[in-house]
Design a protein around this motif. Sequence first.
Motif, short mmCIF file in Angstrom:
data_model
loop_
_atom_site.label_atom_id
_atom_site.label_comp_id
_atom_site.label_asym_id
_atom_site.label_seq_id
_atom_site.Cartn_x
_atom_site.Cartn_y
_atom_site.Cartn_z
N VAL A 53 -4.47 12.24 1.64
CA VAL A 53 -4.89 10.80 1.78
C VAL A 53 -4.65 10.14 3.00
N LEU A 97 0.84 3.97 -3.11
CA LEU A 97 0.70 5.40 -2.80
C LEU A 97 1.72 6.27 -3.24
N ILE A 103 -9.95 5.62 -1.71
CA ILE A 103 -9.41 4.30 -0.72
C ILE A 103 -10.73 3.48 -0.97
N ILE A 162 -6.92 10.35 -5.05
CA ILE A 162 -6.89 9.02 -4.79
C ILE A 162 -7.93 8.56 -4.07
N THR A 167 -12.89 9.37 -1.91
CA THR A 167 -11.75 9.76 -2.74
C THR A 167 -11.33 11.13 -2.11
N ASN A 196 0.84 -1.01 -0.05
CA ASN A 196 0.05 0.04 0.23
C ASN A 196 0.64 1.35 0.22
N ARG A 226 -7.49 -0.45 0.25
CA ARG A 226 -6.51 -0.41 -1.00
C ARG A 226 -6.57 1.16 -1.50
N TYR A 227 -5.47 1.60 -1.97
CA TYR A 227 -5.46 2.83 -2.67
C TYR A 227 -5.82 2.47 -4.18
N GLN A 228 -6.74 3.50 -4.84
CA GLN A 228 -6.88 3.15 -6.03
C GLN A 228 -6.73 4.55 -6.94
N LYS A 256 -4.58 14.56 -3.35
CA LYS A 256 -3.34 13.88 -2.91
C LYS A 256 -2.66 14.18 -1.40
#
Length: 98
Positions: free
Chosen positions: A71, A35, A49, A47, A65, A31, A88-90, A68
């Motif tokens: 986060v 990131l 979550i 980013i 969301t 993770n 997870r970061y997406q 940056k």
Amino acid sequence: MQICSVCRTTSPDDRFFCPKCNADLREFSENAQALQRMLANDRIKLINIAVADDACPACREIAGTYPKDQVPILPVPGCSHENGCFCRYQPVLDVLYP
Ligand SMILES: [Zn+2]
Ligand SMILES: [Zn+2]
């Protein structure tokens, strides 16, 4: 649950170092590495979550969301899932918001 990006060993959320290769998981968990890649990519503006379907209340709270600079750090502090945090970061790509 954290996954070491160096040796793929999994460890509980409260560990700061990989039990196998001693990598610093605050920097080298999958993770944390994901990131860092997203933060370095100018095409990614936001980013997201993503949480697991059976995520605990603390993780559901943090899902969403983020810009940056805001986060949240994973694993989620206070995660109460028996197997730990699966968040997870997406990346949210610029092209989705023309
Ligand atoms: Zn490792
Ligand atoms: Zn959780």
